[in-house]
Design a protein around this motif. Structure first.
Motif, PDB file in Angstrom:
ATOM      1  N   VAL A  14      34.853  60.433  19.726  1.00  0.00           N
ATOM      2  CA  VAL A  14      35.716  60.016  20.834  1.00  0.00           C
ATOM      3  C   VAL A  14      36.061  58.545  20.715  1.00  0.00           C
ATOM      4  CG1 VAL A  14      35.850  59.737  23.333  1.00  0.00           C
ATOM      5  CG2 VAL A  14      34.885  61.809  22.372  1.00  0.00           C
ATOM      6  N   ALA A  15      35.068  57.751  20.308  1.00  0.00           N
ATOM      7  CA  ALA A  15      35.328  56.328  20.129  1.00  0.00           C
ATOM      8  C   ALA A  15      36.405  56.106  19.073  1.00  0.00           C
ATOM      9  CB  ALA A  15      34.050  55.603  19.729  1.00  0.00           C
ATOM     10  N   CYS A  16      36.289  56.795  17.947  1.00  0.00           N
ATOM     11  CA  CYS A  16      37.302  56.660  16.897  1.00  0.00           C
ATOM     12  C   CYS A  16      38.674  57.070  17.421  1.00  0.00           C
ATOM     13  CB  CYS A  16      36.936  57.548  15.709  1.00  0.00           C
ATOM     14  SG  CYS A  16      35.522  56.962  14.762  1.00  0.00           S
ATOM     15  N   ALA A  17      38.719  58.158  18.178  1.00  0.00           N
ATOM     16  CA  ALA A  17      40.001  58.613  18.709  1.00  0.00           C
ATOM     17  C   ALA A  17      40.616  57.561  19.611  1.00  0.00           C
ATOM     18  CB  ALA A  17      39.812  59.919  19.474  1.00  0.00           C
ATOM     19  N   ALA A 383      31.682  55.055   9.570  1.00  0.00           N
ATOM     20  CA  ALA A 383      32.451  56.288   9.453  1.00  0.00           C
ATOM     21  C   ALA A 383      33.838  55.931   8.957  1.00  0.00           C
ATOM     22  CB  ALA A 383      32.527  57.014  10.795  1.00  0.00           C
ATOM     23  N   GLY A 384      34.162  56.338   7.743  1.00  0.00           N
ATOM     24  CA  GLY A 384      35.457  56.000   7.169  1.00  0.00           C
ATOM     25  C   GLY A 384      35.613  54.503   7.047  1.00  0.00           C
ATOM     26  N   GLU A 385      36.740  53.980   7.542  1.00  0.00           N
ATOM     27  CA  GLU A 385      36.992  52.547   7.440  1.00  0.00           C
ATOM     28  C   GLU A 385      36.435  51.772   8.617  1.00  0.00           C
ATOM     29  OE1 GLU A 385      41.132  51.682   7.499  1.00  0.00           O
ATOM     30  OE2 GLU A 385      41.589  53.161   9.056  1.00  0.00           O
ATOM     31  N   TRP A 386      35.769  52.460   9.553  1.00  0.00           N
ATOM     32  CA  TRP A 386      35.239  51.801  10.739  1.00  0.00           C
ATOM     33  C   TRP A 386      33.749  51.544  10.625  1.00  0.00           C
ATOM     34  CZ3 TRP A 386      38.246  49.854  14.500  1.00  0.00           C
ATOM     35  CH2 TRP A 386      39.558  50.311  14.583  1.00  0.00           C
ATOM     36  N   ASN A 387      33.343  50.410  11.184  1.00  0.00           N
ATOM     37  CA  ASN A 387      31.929  50.066  11.304  1.00  0.00           C
ATOM     38  C   ASN A 387      31.590  49.973  12.790  1.00  0.00           C
ATOM     39  OD1 ASN A 387      30.918  49.196   8.399  1.00  0.00           O
ATOM     40  ND2 ASN A 387      32.990  48.391   8.655  1.00  0.00           N
ATOM     41  N   ALA A 408      35.532  45.475  10.066  1.00  0.00           N
ATOM     42  CA  ALA A 408      34.491  44.781   9.302  1.00  0.00           C
ATOM     43  C   ALA A 408      33.517  44.128  10.279  1.00  0.00           C
ATOM     44  CB  ALA A 408      35.102  43.733   8.375  1.00  0.00           C
ATOM     45  N   LEU A 409      32.221  44.366  10.073  1.00  0.00           N
ATOM     46  CA  LEU A 409      31.203  43.728  10.907  1.00  0.00           C
ATOM     47  C   LEU A 409      30.824  42.396  10.269  1.00  0.00           C
ATOM     48  CD1 LEU A 409      28.805  46.623  12.030  1.00  0.00           C
ATOM     49  CD2 LEU A 409      30.467  45.358  13.400  1.00  0.00           C
ATOM     50  N   THR A 410      31.616  41.378  10.552  1.00  0.00           N
ATOM     51  CA  THR A 410      31.318  40.046  10.034  1.00  0.00           C
ATOM     52  C   THR A 410      30.200  39.422  10.861  1.00  0.00           C
ATOM     53  OG1 THR A 410      32.921  38.982  11.492  1.00  0.00           O
ATOM     54  CG2 THR A 410      33.735  39.802   9.373  1.00  0.00           C
ATOM     55  N   GLU A 411      29.715  38.286  10.404  1.00  0.00           N
ATOM     56  CA  GLU A 411      28.680  37.597  11.170  1.00  0.00           C
ATOM     57  C   GLU A 411      29.182  37.257  12.565  1.00  0.00           C
ATOM     58  OE1 GLU A 411      27.078  34.205   9.246  1.00  0.00           O
ATOM     59  OE2 GLU A 411      26.414  35.295   7.449  1.00  0.00           O
ATOM     60  N   GLN A 412      30.451  36.862  12.653  1.00  0.00           N
ATOM     61  CA  GLN A 412      31.003  36.500  13.960  1.00  0.00           C
ATOM     62  C   GLN A 412      31.098  37.706  14.884  1.00  0.00           C
ATOM     63  OE1 GLN A 412      34.716  34.362  13.867  1.00  0.00           O
ATOM     64  NE2 GLN A 412      35.142  34.724  16.032  1.00  0.00           N
ATOM     65  N   THR A 413      31.630  38.839  14.375  1.00  0.00           N
ATOM     66  CA  THR A 413      31.739  40.026  15.234  1.00  0.00           C
ATOM     67  C   THR A 413      30.357  40.548  15.611  1.00  0.00           C
ATOM     68  OG1 THR A 413      31.935  41.474  13.290  1.00  0.00           O
ATOM     69  CG2 THR A 413      33.978  40.725  14.317  1.00  0.00           C
ATOM     70  N   GLU A 414      29.403  40.514  14.678  1.00  0.00           N
ATOM     71  CA  GLU A 414      28.029  40.932  14.994  1.00  0.00           C
ATOM     72  C   GLU A 414      27.479  40.081  16.122  1.00  0.00           C
ATOM     73  OE1 GLU A 414      25.867  43.131  14.388  1.00  0.00           O
ATOM     74  OE2 GLU A 414      26.017  43.994  12.393  1.00  0.00           O
ATOM     75  N   ARG A 415      27.691  38.773  16.021  1.00  0.00           N
ATOM     76  CA  ARG A 415      27.164  37.872  17.053  1.00  0.00           C
ATOM     77  C   ARG A 415      27.835  38.151  18.396  1.00  0.00           C
ATOM     78  NH1 ARG A 415      28.476  33.711  14.783  1.00  0.00           N
ATOM     79  NH2 ARG A 415      30.346  33.109  15.952  1.00  0.00           N
ATOM     80  N   GLU A 416      29.158  38.322  18.392  1.00  0.00           N
ATOM     81  CA  GLU A 416      29.874  38.583  19.642  1.00  0.00           C
ATOM     82  C   GLU A 416      29.455  39.912  20.257  1.00  0.00           C
ATOM     83  OE1 GLU A 416      33.940  38.361  18.497  1.00  0.00           O
ATOM     84  OE2 GLU A 416      34.054  36.186  18.689  1.00  0.00           O
ATOM     85  N   PHE A 417      29.307  40.945  19.426  1.00  0.00           N
ATOM     86  CA  PHE A 417      28.908  42.246  19.949  1.00  0.00           C
ATOM     87  C   PHE A 417      27.501  42.195  20.530  1.00  0.00           C
ATOM     88  CE2 PHE A 417      31.915  44.768  16.917  1.00  0.00           C
ATOM     89  CZ  PHE A 417      32.996  44.339  17.662  1.00  0.00           C
TER      90      PHE A 417
END
Length: 491
Positions: A14-17, A383-387, A408-417
């Motif tokens: 559902v999230a991917c959709a 899953a596929g092109e998503w992380n 892409a789960l970069t250091e910045q996105t990891e930190r923000e999430f």
């Protein structure tokens, strides 16, 4: 966000959709004048003998659309319009209609042969005057008087029988061709029903003394509403285009047809609009989410009934639905989903996360967390092109499931999430006291006021000027008139 049992295994799908802008919950916003939901299927237990079909349908509509919303002034005003419409319909005196306002921001309306007519408070907010509201209700009455529900059900049954026969006596390819032909027949029939109901509705409101151009104005507002949602939340902008398999004609087509019918009746400027009376009737009606089911303010989501709050990362736009809270940050191809399930009583949160709830889980990424005193587990999946960065937080009898997605789960996105996950907390007494919803307020424009100055008083999650123009039927660049009354959204 209402809480109901969910099947955990579909959360990631559902999230991917949603990230691809195919979320059914968001698409539903544009489905104005949809057919009344079908009665319970034969597989369901029959209702008690004491309940007739209309009673069952009434309960189903209330359950599906947030229950009944109490707004006595608006109800009296709409019921008075219904009296005029009933007298001017093609079957005057046959049915006495009474309105029920549904407690949902979704824009929709329904009518039952019993005389129950339903409008959502989202529709009341979007309509600009009495003639627009009358056009919606006349359209729904036309569906009843033209027996569209019965005719459509008959057509669908016919299509199902032919489809089954084709599958048995022909090859699979021929069967699929026949099924496609029958589905097309049903879709075309439904589109024609909508256009017929539009035409009948315009004629009825004109006979009742209302401006026959109200239908076209409302349909235009509906199209603008869908475009604004597309700009905000990334929904496909072609969702309102003419789709051969859709059950409704496109908004541009309906607007053109409604204008054509109105022109056959009179030139513009004839008929009652009563904007002042309509605005007075809906003044104070709730706007947007029911606060007890959770509401959005900027990047923060608060749920007073479940007593928790959460803040999305910078740049995210949030939207609440009956299924979940969704968020997008379009420029960075990022999205999020927050939903809730009752604690399935696994021996540990780690066991729950590894139980098959998500595909592509990286077992080595699973780790325990303490989120403001609440036990939690975080993990990563691909899953596929998503992380995906996942978190499951336990609070009382519920598990709160957060899914963040990025290419892409970069250091910045990891930190923000992770920082966003750590904002999840139980409501403080002060937050609980401050939890309240939004409402429609009607104000007069003073000399020197502009659309921009009045929009500055709006309390909306995003784009107050665009929402001000939408709610008041103002085109871009069109300014307000001193002394005129306008809708704004306030706390």
């Amino acid at each position: 966000m209402r809480i109901s049992p969910k099947t955990a295994g579909r959360a990631l799908a559902v999230a991917c959709a949603f990230f691809l802008a195919d979320c059914a919950e968001l698409e539903r916003q544009g489905q104005l004048f949809a057919p009344v939901p079908s009665p319970p299927s034969p597989s369901k237990p029959p209702p008690p003998r004491s309940e007739n079909r209309s009673s069952v349908q009434h309960k189903e509509l209330l359950a599906q659309f947030g229950g009944e919303y109490q707004a006595p002034s608006a109800e009296r005003y709409l019921d008075a319009i219904l009296v005029k419409l009933a007298q001017s319909s093609d079957t005057p005196g046959q049915t006495a209609y009474k309105v029920t306002i549904l407690n949902t921001p979704v824009v929709n309306a329904f009518a039952l042969p019993s005389g129950n007519l339903y409008v959502t408070r989202g529709l009341l907010a979007l309509a600009g005057d009495a003639s627009e509201a009358a056009a919606v209700m006349a359209h729904e009455i036309a569906h009843v008087t033209l027996r569209h529900s019965a005719l459509r059900a008959e057509k669908e049954r016919e299509a199902a029988v032919i489809s089954q026969a084709a599958t048995v006596i022909q090859s699979r390819q021929k069967g699929e061709e026949e099924r496609s032909k029958q589905r097309l027949s049903v879709a075309s029939f439904s589109r024609q029903q909508e256009l017929d109901a539009d035409e009948t509705g315009v004629k009825v409101i004109a006979r009742a003394g209302y401006d026959p151009y109200g239908a076209a104005r409302f349909l235009t507002a509906l199209g603008r509403s869908s475009e604004l949602r597309a700009a905000l939340y990334g929904k496909r902008k072609d969702s309102m285009s003419f789709d051969i398999m859709s059950t409704h004609p496109s908004t541009p087509e309906r607007v053109a047809r409604a204008v054509a019918v109105a022109r056959q009746i009179s030139a513009p400027g004839i008929g009652q609009r009563d904007r002042a009376g309509y605005l007075a009737a809906i003044n104070g009606v709730a706007f947007g989410d029911d606060p007890m089911e959770g509401y959005v303010r900027d990047r923060k989501f608060t749920h007073p009934r479940l007593r928790f709050a959460f803040t999305a990362p910078e740049g995210f736009l949030l939207e609440n639905s009956s299924e979940a809270v969704f968020g997008v940050r379009q420029a960075d191809n990022e999205a999020l989903r927050l939903d809730t399930v009752r604690n399935p009583q696994f021996e540990s949160l780690e066991a729950y996360v590894g139980s098959g709830w998500v595909d592509g889980l990286l077992p080595s990424s699973v780790k325990k967390l303490d989120v403001n005193g609440l036990p939690a587990v975080a993990a990563v999946a691909r899953a596929g092109e998503w992380n995906f960065r996942l978190a499951v937080i336990q609070s009382g009898d519920y598990l709160y499931r957060l899914i963040f997605a990025a290419k892409a789960l970069t250091e910045q996105t990891e930190r923000e999430f992770m920082e966003s996950i750590m904002t999840f907390h139980r409501l403080t007494p002060e937050e609980a006291r401050e939890a309240h919803g939004l409402k429609i307020s009607v104000i007069s424009a003073a000399p020197g006021d502009t659309a921009e100055s009045l929009a500055a008083h709006m309390t909306t999650p995003n784009r107050p000027l665009e929402y001000f123009r939408l709610l008041n039927g103002l085109d871009e660049g069109e300014q307000v008139v001193a002394g005129e009354r306008y809708k704004i959204v306030t706390e």
